[in-house]
Design a protein around this motif. Sequence first.
Motif, PDB file in Angstrom:
ATOM      1  N   ASN A 108      23.589  -8.834  -8.287  1.00  0.00           N
ATOM      2  CA  ASN A 108      23.573  -8.251  -9.629  1.00  0.00           C
ATOM      3  C   ASN A 108      22.747  -6.973  -9.766  1.00  0.00           C
ATOM      4  O   ASN A 108      22.886  -6.266 -10.761  1.00  0.00           O
ATOM      5  CB  ASN A 108      23.044  -9.288 -10.629  1.00  0.00           C
ATOM      6  CG  ASN A 108      23.953 -10.484 -10.755  1.00  0.00           C
ATOM      7  OD1 ASN A 108      24.929 -10.466 -11.488  1.00  0.00           O
ATOM      8  ND2 ASN A 108      23.617 -11.561 -10.028  1.00  0.00           N
ATOM      9  N   ALA A 109      21.894  -6.687  -8.792  1.00  0.00           N
ATOM     10  CA  ALA A 109      21.109  -5.453  -8.821  1.00  0.00           C
ATOM     11  C   ALA A 109      20.858  -5.009  -7.381  1.00  0.00           C
ATOM     12  O   ALA A 109      19.722  -4.969  -6.909  1.00  0.00           O
ATOM     13  CB  ALA A 109      19.797  -5.670  -9.557  1.00  0.00           C
ATOM     14  N   PRO A 110      21.932  -4.685  -6.659  1.00  0.00           N
ATOM     15  CA  PRO A 110      21.801  -4.392  -5.222  1.00  0.00           C
ATOM     16  C   PRO A 110      20.928  -3.179  -4.917  1.00  0.00           C
ATOM     17  O   PRO A 110      20.455  -3.032  -3.784  1.00  0.00           O
ATOM     18  CB  PRO A 110      23.247  -4.177  -4.771  1.00  0.00           C
ATOM     19  CG  PRO A 110      23.992  -3.807  -6.024  1.00  0.00           C
ATOM     20  CD  PRO A 110      23.328  -4.565  -7.124  1.00  0.00           C
ATOM     21  N   GLN A 111      20.712  -2.320  -5.911  1.00  0.00           N
ATOM     22  CA  GLN A 111      19.884  -1.142  -5.676  1.00  0.00           C
ATOM     23  C   GLN A 111      18.396  -1.474  -5.675  1.00  0.00           C
ATOM     24  O   GLN A 111      17.563  -0.664  -5.235  1.00  0.00           O
ATOM     25  CB  GLN A 111      20.176  -0.056  -6.725  1.00  0.00           C
ATOM     26  CG  GLN A 111      19.757  -0.410  -8.158  1.00  0.00           C
ATOM     27  CD  GLN A 111      20.844  -1.167  -8.923  1.00  0.00           C
ATOM     28  OE1 GLN A 111      21.502  -2.053  -8.381  1.00  0.00           O
ATOM     29  NE2 GLN A 111      21.009  -0.806 -10.187  1.00  0.00           N
ATOM     30  N   THR A 112      18.028  -2.637  -6.167  1.00  0.00           N
ATOM     31  CA  THR A 112      16.620  -3.037  -6.211  1.00  0.00           C
ATOM     32  C   THR A 112      16.137  -3.432  -4.820  1.00  0.00           C
ATOM     33  O   THR A 112      16.762  -4.233  -4.134  1.00  0.00           O
ATOM     34  CB  THR A 112      16.423  -4.226  -7.178  1.00  0.00           C
ATOM     35  OG1 THR A 112      16.759  -3.813  -8.501  1.00  0.00           O
ATOM     36  CG2 THR A 112      14.983  -4.723  -7.149  1.00  0.00           C
ATOM     37  N   GLN A 113      15.005  -2.863  -4.421  1.00  0.00           N
ATOM     38  CA  GLN A 113      14.404  -3.210  -3.133  1.00  0.00           C
ATOM     39  C   GLN A 113      13.525  -4.449  -3.306  1.00  0.00           C
ATOM     40  O   GLN A 113      12.986  -4.698  -4.391  1.00  0.00           O
ATOM     41  CB  GLN A 113      13.569  -2.050  -2.595  1.00  0.00           C
ATOM     42  CG  GLN A 113      14.390  -0.834  -2.195  1.00  0.00           C
ATOM     43  CD  GLN A 113      13.517   0.246  -1.587  1.00  0.00           C
ATOM     44  OE1 GLN A 113      12.462   0.582  -2.116  1.00  0.00           O
ATOM     45  NE2 GLN A 113      13.964   0.793  -0.458  1.00  0.00           N
ATOM     46  N   LEU A 114      13.365  -5.195  -2.230  1.00  0.00           N
ATOM     47  CA  LEU A 114      12.527  -6.386  -2.249  1.00  0.00           C
ATOM     48  C   LEU A 114      11.471  -6.297  -1.165  1.00  0.00           C
ATOM     49  O   LEU A 114      11.727  -5.759  -0.078  1.00  0.00           O
ATOM     50  CB  LEU A 114      13.367  -7.646  -2.020  1.00  0.00           C
ATOM     51  CG  LEU A 114      14.475  -7.944  -3.035  1.00  0.00           C
ATOM     52  CD1 LEU A 114      15.228  -9.205  -2.626  1.00  0.00           C
ATOM     53  CD2 LEU A 114      13.896  -8.113  -4.426  1.00  0.00           C
ATOM     54  N   THR A 115      10.308  -6.803  -1.481  1.00  0.00           N
ATOM     55  CA  THR A 115       9.271  -6.961  -0.467  1.00  0.00           C
ATOM     56  C   THR A 115       8.601  -8.303  -0.702  1.00  0.00           C
ATOM     57  O   THR A 115       8.638  -8.838  -1.818  1.00  0.00           O
ATOM     58  CB  THR A 115       8.258  -5.799  -0.500  1.00  0.00           C
ATOM     59  OG1 THR A 115       7.497  -5.785   0.697  1.00  0.00           O
ATOM     60  CG2 THR A 115       7.325  -5.914  -1.697  1.00  0.00           C
ATOM     61  N   PHE A 116       8.000  -8.853   0.327  1.00  0.00           N
ATOM     62  CA  PHE A 116       7.524 -10.234   0.274  1.00  0.00           C
ATOM     63  C   PHE A 116       6.043 -10.311   0.590  1.00  0.00           C
ATOM     64  O   PHE A 116       5.527  -9.536   1.419  1.00  0.00           O
ATOM     65  CB  PHE A 116       8.326 -11.093   1.254  1.00  0.00           C
ATOM     66  CG  PHE A 116       9.803 -11.026   1.031  1.00  0.00           C
ATOM     67  CD1 PHE A 116      10.429 -11.875   0.133  1.00  0.00           C
ATOM     68  CD2 PHE A 116      10.575 -10.083   1.700  1.00  0.00           C
ATOM     69  CE1 PHE A 116      11.795 -11.796  -0.092  1.00  0.00           C
ATOM     70  CE2 PHE A 116      11.945  -9.991   1.482  1.00  0.00           C
ATOM     71  CZ  PHE A 116      12.553 -10.857   0.579  1.00  0.00           C
ATOM     72  N   ALA A 117       5.377 -11.245  -0.057  1.00  0.00           N
ATOM     73  CA  ALA A 117       3.942 -11.440   0.142  1.00  0.00           C
ATOM     74  C   ALA A 117       3.690 -12.862   0.643  1.00  0.00           C
ATOM     75  O   ALA A 117       4.126 -13.826   0.007  1.00  0.00           O
ATOM     76  CB  ALA A 117       3.183 -11.203  -1.166  1.00  0.00           C
ATOM     77  N   GLU A 118       3.018 -12.961   1.781  1.00  0.00           N
ATOM     78  CA  GLU A 118       2.650 -14.265   2.332  1.00  0.00           C
ATOM     79  C   GLU A 118       1.153 -14.307   2.598  1.00  0.00           C
ATOM     80  O   GLU A 118       0.543 -13.271   2.896  1.00  0.00           O
ATOM     81  CB  GLU A 118       3.377 -14.523   3.662  1.00  0.00           C
ATOM     82  CG  GLU A 118       4.833 -14.846   3.538  1.00  0.00           C
ATOM     83  CD  GLU A 118       5.391 -15.368   4.857  1.00  0.00           C
ATOM     84  OE1 GLU A 118       5.726 -16.561   4.920  1.00  0.00           O
ATOM     85  OE2 GLU A 118       5.501 -14.576   5.812  1.00  0.00           O
ATOM     86  N   PRO A 119       0.553 -15.494   2.527  1.00  0.00           N
ATOM     87  CA  PRO A 119      -0.850 -15.590   2.932  1.00  0.00           C
ATOM     88  C   PRO A 119      -0.986 -15.376   4.429  1.00  0.00           C
ATOM     89  O   PRO A 119      -0.126 -15.802   5.205  1.00  0.00           O
ATOM     90  CB  PRO A 119      -1.237 -17.017   2.531  1.00  0.00           C
ATOM     91  CG  PRO A 119       0.051 -17.769   2.472  1.00  0.00           C
ATOM     92  CD  PRO A 119       1.098 -16.781   2.065  1.00  0.00           C
TER      93      PRO A 119
END
Length: 415
Positions: free
Chosen positions: A199-210
């Motif tokens: 639904n928003a393929p232009q949005t980038q994702l990044t992930f945060a882990e401990p």
Amino acid sequence: MENFTQAVRAAEVAIRELFEPTPLQRNDHLSAKYGADIWLKREDLTPVRSYKLRGAFNAMRKVMSEVKPGDAHFVCASAGNHAQGVAFACRHFGARGTIFMPVTTPQQKIDKTRIFGGEAIQIELTGDYFDQTLAAAQAFSAEKGAVFLAPFDSADVIEGQATVAQEMLEQLGTAPDLVVLPVGGGGLSSGVARYLRENAPQTQLTFAEPLGGASLQAALENGAPVALPAVDGFVDGAAVARIGALPFQELSRFSSSDVHLAPEDRICVTMLEMLNAEGMVLEPAGALAVDVLGDLRDIAGKTVVCICSGGNFDFERLPEVKERAQRFAGKKKYLILRMPQRPGALRDFLELLGPDDDIARFEYLKKSARNFGSILIGIETTQPANLTTLMQRLDQAGFTYRDITRDIVLSEFLI
């Protein structure tokens, strides 16, 4: 067959039986700090103070649509947010729930789970470690013919967690440039990632882990989920040894460079910052996404959404959080000092302290030595440079000492 987006939208409509959409709030403090348009999706403000209620509710409503309320029996294993979400949903549906929790679970979490579930649930305390608790819950579920509710490795749970993304897009009114997702078992992050991909393929994702529980990073580096040899349990809402198999099917398209690791002590700094500056009470996992903002490149001028996944924080842990934050910031150190056993030696040491240096711990470790005694000293100050200057003075004065601030083994035994 219903596609994923349609299923998430149906889940989002159904979940309104329990609560209104959690707020999406622009944060002026963080926006000014990072020169970006920073928004916080406040999952710490659900009725159980975490997003876990979404997945539990969605999985349970599908079962309830096929059975009589009195025939439904749900089982889960959890020491925290998943247990509370299941308990709340059991009470809502009028279904029976048996919740297995480790014997070591803090009483505060047990009490909250019991309050949310009321007479609908029964709590079973078993196992010193979560793996033992999980095995007992699964065996009980099989024996009783009950429905076992996995915390993250379930299609229905993932679908429920994805309602976070559905709400976020509607509230923002446009697709953000970047979404920062905390990762534990992967239910929330995979659900949001899939919904945004559709639904928003232009949005980038990044992930945060401990840092002490980087199961997604390990899976991406190995090409498949792997069990970490050890996990730091401080970030209890995200300290998972192995990313879920179903979540990884979606998350496998990302690179390990998309994952940012948050040191546990630095998370404490972020928790205190959000508490003091914004009045926000975040649990360690809930602060993950905010904590890694400083590690991200090129976010200036962009619209960034951080998912604050939970706020179930026991304030009895606040002294520990403050302690770890001070150590990370370089404002507190622990030294083992060899003190000459002569009159005036202690005074000589005290005269080396600066005006802002405060002794927070002073303990003789060995009193039988004839010439020298070992002393554990904890020193707090206002600026990291003060401690650097103090150690320079100690060197010039000929004192022998060892900095054990970051020595995990010695710190565990002595501090």
